[in-house]
Design a protein around this motif. Sequence first.
Motif, PDB file in Angstrom:
ATOM      1  N   SER A 293       0.815  -1.219   0.000  1.00 60.28           N
ATOM      2  CA  SER A 293       0.000   0.000   0.000  1.00 60.28           C
ATOM      3  C   SER A 293       0.847   1.266   0.000  1.00 60.28           C
ATOM      4  CB  SER A 293      -0.936   0.009   1.215  1.00 60.28           C
ATOM      5  OG  SER A 293      -0.172  -0.014   2.423  1.00 60.28           O
ATOM      6  N   GLU A 294       2.139   1.131   0.380  1.00 56.04           N
ATOM      7  CA  GLU A 294       3.006   2.314   0.417  1.00 56.04           C
ATOM      8  C   GLU A 294       3.244   2.907  -0.971  1.00 56.04           C
ATOM      9  OE1 GLU A 294       6.497   0.791   2.441  1.00 56.04           O
ATOM     10  OE2 GLU A 294       5.987   1.997   4.196  1.00 56.04           O
ATOM     11  N   ILE A 295       3.044   2.088  -2.022  1.00 61.28           N
ATOM     12  CA  ILE A 295       3.256   2.594  -3.376  1.00 61.28           C
ATOM     13  C   ILE A 295       2.298   3.738  -3.678  1.00 61.28           C
ATOM     14  CG2 ILE A 295       1.638   1.068  -4.575  1.00 61.28           C
ATOM     15  CD1 ILE A 295       5.149   2.043  -5.807  1.00 61.28           C
ATOM     16  N   ASN A 296       1.161   3.794  -2.966  1.00 62.14           N
ATOM     17  CA  ASN A 296       0.214   4.884  -3.167  1.00 62.14           C
ATOM     18  C   ASN A 296       0.796   6.222  -2.746  1.00 62.14           C
ATOM     19  OD1 ASN A 296      -1.972   3.415  -4.284  1.00 62.14           O
ATOM     20  ND2 ASN A 296      -2.485   2.639  -2.245  1.00 62.14           N
ATOM     21  N   GLU A 297       1.666   6.198  -1.736  1.00 61.93           N
ATOM     22  CA  GLU A 297       2.328   7.452  -1.327  1.00 61.93           C
ATOM     23  C   GLU A 297       3.286   7.922  -2.417  1.00 61.93           C
ATOM     24  OE1 GLU A 297       1.358   9.184   1.315  1.00 61.93           O
ATOM     25  OE2 GLU A 297      -0.126   7.560   1.425  1.00 61.93           O
ATOM     26  N   ALA A 298       3.954   6.966  -3.070  1.00 56.11           N
ATOM     27  CA  ALA A 298       4.837   7.332  -4.177  1.00 56.11           C
ATOM     28  C   ALA A 298       4.034   7.909  -5.341  1.00 56.11           C
ATOM     29  CB  ALA A 298       5.635   6.110  -4.634  1.00 56.11           C
ATOM     30  N   LYS A 299       2.835   7.364  -5.578  1.00 55.19           N
ATOM     31  CA  LYS A 299       1.980   7.876  -6.644  1.00 55.19           C
ATOM     32  C   LYS A 299       1.548   9.308  -6.352  1.00 55.19           C
ATOM     33  CE  LYS A 299       0.091   3.391  -8.051  1.00 55.19           C
ATOM     34  NZ  LYS A 299      -1.146   2.607  -8.250  1.00 55.19           N
ATOM     35  N   LYS A 300       1.285   9.612  -5.094  1.00 55.53           N
ATOM     36  CA  LYS A 300       0.899  10.977  -4.721  1.00 55.53           C
ATOM     37  C   LYS A 300       2.065  11.941  -4.938  1.00 55.53           C
ATOM     38  CE  LYS A 300      -2.420   9.428  -1.239  1.00 55.53           C
ATOM     39  NZ  LYS A 300      -2.720   9.366   0.213  1.00 55.53           N
ATOM     40  N   VAL A 301       3.267  11.485  -4.617  1.00 53.43           N
ATOM     41  CA  VAL A 301       4.450  12.326  -4.865  1.00 53.43           C
ATOM     42  C   VAL A 301       4.606  12.565  -6.365  1.00 53.43           C
ATOM     43  CG1 VAL A 301       6.972  12.465  -4.711  1.00 53.43           C
ATOM     44  CG2 VAL A 301       5.646  11.572  -2.777  1.00 53.43           C
ATOM     45  N   LEU A 302       4.467  11.517  -7.156  1.00 49.92           N
ATOM     46  CA  LEU A 302       4.535  11.652  -8.614  1.00 49.92           C
ATOM     47  C   LEU A 302       3.502  12.653  -9.103  1.00 49.92           C
ATOM     48  CD1 LEU A 302       5.181  10.821 -11.571  1.00 49.92           C
ATOM     49  CD2 LEU A 302       3.626   8.867 -11.247  1.00 49.92           C
ATOM     50  N   ALA A 303       2.262  12.502  -8.664  1.00 54.61           N
ATOM     51  CA  ALA A 303       1.187  13.385  -9.110  1.00 54.61           C
ATOM     52  C   ALA A 303       1.462  14.835  -8.735  1.00 54.61           C
ATOM     53  CB  ALA A 303      -0.141  12.927  -8.506  1.00 54.61           C
ATOM     54  N   THR A 304       1.912  15.062  -7.508  1.00 58.75           N
ATOM     55  CA  THR A 304       2.149  16.434  -7.049  1.00 58.75           C
ATOM     56  C   THR A 304       3.344  17.058  -7.746  1.00 58.75           C
ATOM     57  OG1 THR A 304       1.158  15.938  -4.894  1.00 58.75           O
ATOM     58  CG2 THR A 304       2.613  17.854  -5.023  1.00 58.75           C
ATOM     59  N   GLU A 305       4.426  16.305  -7.899  1.00 58.39           N
ATOM     60  CA  GLU A 305       5.633  16.872  -8.525  1.00 58.39           C
ATOM     61  C   GLU A 305       5.427  17.124 -10.016  1.00 58.39           C
ATOM     62  OE1 GLU A 305       8.350  17.972  -6.979  1.00 58.39           O
ATOM     63  OE2 GLU A 305       7.222  17.486  -5.156  1.00 58.39           O
ATOM     64  N   ALA A 306       4.762  16.203 -10.712  1.00 64.93           N
ATOM     65  CA  ALA A 306       4.505  16.395 -12.142  1.00 64.93           C
ATOM     66  C   ALA A 306       3.572  17.573 -12.362  1.00 64.93           C
ATOM     67  CB  ALA A 306       3.906  15.122 -12.746  1.00 64.93           C
ATOM     68  N   THR A 307       2.566  17.716 -11.508  1.00 69.20           N
ATOM     69  CA  THR A 307       1.615  18.825 -11.638  1.00 69.20           C
ATOM     70  C   THR A 307       2.268  20.149 -11.276  1.00 69.20           C
ATOM     71  OG1 THR A 307      -0.187  17.309 -11.069  1.00 69.20           O
ATOM     72  CG2 THR A 307      -0.669  19.658 -10.952  1.00 69.20           C
ATOM     73  N   ALA A 308       3.127  20.150 -10.254  1.00 73.22           N
ATOM     74  CA  ALA A 308       3.811  21.383  -9.853  1.00 73.22           C
ATOM     75  C   ALA A 308       4.715  21.895 -10.967  1.00 73.22           C
ATOM     76  CB  ALA A 308       4.620  21.143  -8.578  1.00 73.22           C
ATOM     77  N   LEU A 309       5.367  20.990 -11.672  1.00 71.57           N
ATOM     78  CA  LEU A 309       6.277  21.393 -12.739  1.00 71.57           C
ATOM     79  C   LEU A 309       5.517  22.100 -13.853  1.00 71.57           C
ATOM     80  CD1 LEU A 309       9.283  21.186 -13.527  1.00 71.57           C
ATOM     81  CD2 LEU A 309       8.734  19.058 -14.709  1.00 71.57           C
ATOM     82  N   LEU A 310       4.334  21.597 -14.186  1.00 71.35           N
ATOM     83  CA  LEU A 310       3.574  22.156 -15.304  1.00 71.35           C
ATOM     84  C   LEU A 310       2.652  23.301 -14.889  1.00 71.35           C
ATOM     85  CD1 LEU A 310       2.868  21.866 -18.339  1.00 71.35           C
ATOM     86  CD2 LEU A 310       1.014  20.343 -17.648  1.00 71.35           C
ATOM     87  N   HIS A 311       1.981  23.157 -13.752  1.00 67.96           N
ATOM     88  CA  HIS A 311       0.943  24.124 -13.370  1.00 67.96           C
ATOM     89  C   HIS A 311       1.295  24.972 -12.152  1.00 67.96           C
ATOM     90  CE1 HIS A 311      -1.838  22.587 -16.337  1.00 67.96           C
ATOM     91  NE2 HIS A 311      -1.718  21.364 -15.870  1.00 67.96           N
ATOM     92  N   GLY A 312       2.448  24.706 -11.530  1.00 70.38           N
ATOM     93  CA  GLY A 312       2.843  25.481 -10.363  1.00 70.38           C
ATOM     94  C   GLY A 312       2.555  24.728  -9.074  1.00 70.38           C
ATOM     95  N   ARG A 313       3.340  25.045  -8.050  1.00 73.74           N
ATOM     96  CA  ARG A 313       3.237  24.337  -6.770  1.00 73.74           C
ATOM     97  C   ARG A 313       1.890  24.553  -6.097  1.00 73.74           C
ATOM     98  NH1 ARG A 313       5.769  20.068  -5.095  1.00 73.74           N
ATOM     99  NH2 ARG A 313       7.645  20.948  -6.063  1.00 73.74           N
ATOM    100  N   ASP A 314       1.341  25.770  -6.173  1.00 71.59           N
ATOM    101  CA  ASP A 314       0.059  26.050  -5.513  1.00 71.59           C
ATOM    102  C   ASP A 314      -1.053  25.196  -6.111  1.00 71.59           C
ATOM    103  OD1 ASP A 314       1.293  27.863  -3.885  1.00 71.59           O
ATOM    104  OD2 ASP A 314       0.591  29.644  -4.978  1.00 71.59           O
ATOM    105  N   ALA A 315      -1.103  25.118  -7.450  1.00 68.20           N
ATOM    106  CA  ALA A 315      -2.140  24.323  -8.110  1.00 68.20           C
ATOM    107  C   ALA A 315      -1.984  22.845  -7.772  1.00 68.20           C
ATOM    108  CB  ALA A 315      -2.083  24.531  -9.623  1.00 68.20           C
ATOM    109  N   ALA A 316      -0.735  22.384  -7.680  1.00 69.83           N
ATOM    110  CA  ALA A 316      -0.487  20.982  -7.352  1.00 69.83           C
ATOM    111  C   ALA A 316      -0.933  20.661  -5.930  1.00 69.83           C
ATOM    112  CB  ALA A 316       0.995  20.659  -7.525  1.00 69.83           C
ATOM    113  N   ASN A 317      -0.601  21.548  -5.008  1.00 70.44           N
ATOM    114  CA  ASN A 317      -1.004  21.323  -3.617  1.00 70.44           C
ATOM    115  C   ASN A 317      -2.523  21.374  -3.458  1.00 70.44           C
ATOM    116  OD1 ASN A 317       1.649  21.027  -2.807  1.00 70.44           O
ATOM    117  ND2 ASN A 317       1.880  23.161  -2.174  1.00 70.44           N
ATOM    118  N   GLU A 318      -3.164  22.288  -4.199  1.00 71.94           N
ATOM    119  CA  GLU A 318      -4.624  22.368  -4.137  1.00 71.94           C
ATOM    120  C   GLU A 318      -5.257  21.092  -4.679  1.00 71.94           C
ATOM    121  OE1 GLU A 318      -8.389  25.041  -5.782  1.00 71.94           O
ATOM    122  OE2 GLU A 318      -6.342  25.659  -6.223  1.00 71.94           O
ATOM    123  N   ALA A 319      -4.709  20.567  -5.773  1.00 67.22           N
ATOM    124  CA  ALA A 319      -5.224  19.319  -6.344  1.00 67.22           C
ATOM    125  C   ALA A 319      -5.055  18.165  -5.359  1.00 67.22           C
ATOM    126  CB  ALA A 319      -4.515  19.015  -7.654  1.00 67.22           C
ATOM    127  N   ALA A 320      -3.890  18.107  -4.718  1.00 64.67           N
ATOM    128  CA  ALA A 320      -3.629  17.047  -3.749  1.00 64.67           C
ATOM    129  C   ALA A 320      -4.588  17.137  -2.567  1.00 64.67           C
ATOM    130  CB  ALA A 320      -2.180  17.116  -3.270  1.00 64.67           C
TER     131      ALA A 320
END
Length: 417
Positions: A293-320
């Motif tokens: 189940s820990e792989i889900n935490e890695a998926k959240k990191v992937l989602a947040t970092e990929a989104t932050a790179l394209l849309h900015g850290r604020d948008a990524a954190n809001e999505a998370a």
Amino acid sequence: MTVFKSDFLNTLQERGFIHQCSDFEGLDALAAKGEATTYVGYDCTARSLHIGNYLTMMMLHWLQQSGNKPITLMGGGTTMVGDPSGKDETRAMRTIAEIEANKESIRGVFAKVLRYGAGKSDAVMLDNAEWLTKLNWIEMLRDVGRHFSVNRMLTMDSVRLRLEREQEMSFIEFNYMVCQAYDFVELAKRTGCRLQMGGSDQWGNIIMGVDLGRRMGTHQLFALTTPLLTTASGAKMGKTAQGAVWLNADQFSPYDFWQYWRNTEDADVGKFLKLFTTLPMAEIRKLEALGGSEINEAKKVLATEATALLHGRDAANEAAETARRTFEEGALAESLPTVEIPRGELDAGLGVLNAFVKAGLVGSNGEARRQIKGGGLRVNDVSVTDEKMALSAGHLTPEGVIKLSFGKKKHVLIRPA
């Protein structure tokens, strides 16, 4: 694993970007000296680039980080012709006005991962319409066309596969590889460009440019391609129930982008962390080693970092945070994707099938029916069992919206306007 002299090739190799290269040794020497000026071409066929384009943008990012100069080439000219690669039918011809509108719409995304300016390694943006639209036809045939062998052109995948499937190819499409090869030569003369990068389906076209440069007396040119994106299960990457994964926020919201990466298959987490984030490799290795189940935490990191790179850290954190509240707390997060509908449609009774199509959660009424039979659609967290159900004002939550859900992770709010 090969140890290169240049940070550029070492980084690309370690992160899994490399598929083919025309001359590793020669390119490595140039890149190590910061002399590997490189371009990638982006045709203006739509209002937004997609996730496949993002892969080559990341290659340009790492090129720039290693002290080399990136060129983003807008295909204002080549879009008028249409790339036949991977297509069974001729691409729809775009008007000049449509191409210009698309060009303006996609320009801004490059600055998310590249630094533009006048410095030695600063990126520049050019448009091949500047030279392709000014060519004289007879001079082009004599000066450029004579260097192309029709026999060889017929062996290129973009042509050969179309013909093998007995699908017609127009003369204008047949000339696309000539235009792309000429772009490479023109950029070599104008900017000192040495390398063209692209997806593996572009290998033949890029090599044509390398060869044309040799025949027309440029300095040595190089080709480098990246593997086409597929998931661990073999599916082509970049498609969702709503369609393509676009890079523009107005066509694919930061929340949807975050969810796309959160839904990554377990076996792909490490691969996508390397390709679509700038996290250090040591951190990526720790994340991809997680199991259960820990792989889900890695998926959240992937989602947040990929989104932050394209849309900015604020948008990524809001999505998370939206995802956390929606899935972990069961709360109605108002920052979920929202689709407005005329109040009159709700007052008249909005058919549930039509509602899910309007929300972009399914592609058709037929697909909605199939999902209902399988128990996959919900309204305000209640499973839909009647395909003739009509949504009305009585379905509005205290927040004034109706929550539509497809599966456990795809949610859209319907709001009457």
